[in-house]
Design a protein around this motif. Sequence first.
Motif, short mmCIF file in Angstrom:
data_model
loop_
_atom_site.label_atom_id
_atom_site.label_comp_id
_atom_site.label_asym_id
_atom_site.label_seq_id
_atom_site.Cartn_x
_atom_site.Cartn_y
_atom_site.Cartn_z
N ALA A 19 0.84 -1.20 0.00
CA ALA A 19 0.00 0.00 0.00
C ALA A 19 0.87 1.25 0.00
CB ALA A 19 -0.93 0.00 1.20
N GLY A 20 1.95 1.22 0.77
CA GLY A 20 2.85 2.37 0.80
C GLY A 20 3.51 2.60 -0.54
N ALA A 21 3.94 1.52 -1.20
CA ALA A 21 4.56 1.65 -2.52
C ALA A 21 3.57 2.20 -3.53
CB ALA A 21 5.09 0.30 -2.98
N LEU A 22 2.30 1.77 -3.44
CA LEU A 22 1.27 2.27 -4.34
C LEU A 22 1.06 3.76 -4.16
CD1 LEU A 22 -0.96 1.50 -6.43
CD2 LEU A 22 -2.50 1.25 -4.49
N VAL A 23 1.00 4.20 -2.91
CA VAL A 23 0.78 5.62 -2.63
C VAL A 23 1.99 6.45 -3.07
CG1 VAL A 23 0.42 7.32 -0.80
CG2 VAL A 23 -0.83 5.16 -0.76
N LEU A 24 3.19 5.92 -2.86
CA LEU A 24 4.38 6.63 -3.31
C LEU A 24 4.38 6.80 -4.83
CD1 LEU A 24 7.21 5.06 -1.12
CD2 LEU A 24 6.40 7.41 -1.06
N GLY A 25 4.00 5.74 -5.54
CA GLY A 25 3.91 5.84 -6.99
C GLY A 25 2.85 6.82 -7.43
#
Length: 237
Positions: A19-25
């Motif tokens: 989820a964090g990687a998705l939000v960062l992207g």
Amino acid sequence: MSPDALAALIAPDGHIGLAGALVLGLSMGLTACTVTCLPYMGTWALGRAGRGRETLVHTGAFVAGRVAAYTALGALAGQLGQWLVDSLQGPLGQRAIGGASLFAGLWLMLAERRAPRAAPPTLHFHPRRHDRARACAGTRLAAAPPFLMGAALSLTPCAPLGWLIGMSAATGSLGEGLARGLAFGLGAGITPLLLLVPAAGVLGRRLRRERAWLGLWLRVGAGGVLIFLGSQRLFSA
């Protein structure tokens, strides 16, 4: 994105979750991605001045190139660790972007719009269907430069990408790095470019429709701009 917001995305074990990687992207796709990528893809779409379907296919190819590159970067970071982090800080990204832009510019400038060859007469030959098939094949083939530009522009240094590479490297796992890279790429694929690039294609078609002689100059001019941008990247590397 503020440091406090980034910290909230980090799991208790110190790793960025999916989820964090998705939000960062997503944070990059909605901000820096548009500013960095629009000069390349906007110029390509304007120069091609293709129909709506072609512009959508090429925009999709560009996004697919970014997703594929981020997925590969995450997987490689999980496997290679600090070595990949150090490599990306060198001229690799600039050279990749420059090469992809040069390739796209030359493609535009050297593209020839030839009339379809006459097919041998048969009872089942349909000229319109034949022309549509050739046009679809040409659209798919011409999607190669946008795909390569999307993959190359994914190497542009930025804070969210740095966090992704660093955290993927910290996992020490190819699978976990791949999953984080894929999530990051899917988030980065949600970008205003999905609207702006087709708009550039519409503008190119309108200019070519109103002034037929502009078609050649649009392609040559856009190709020259892409070659100039690519040369700048290569020389800066």
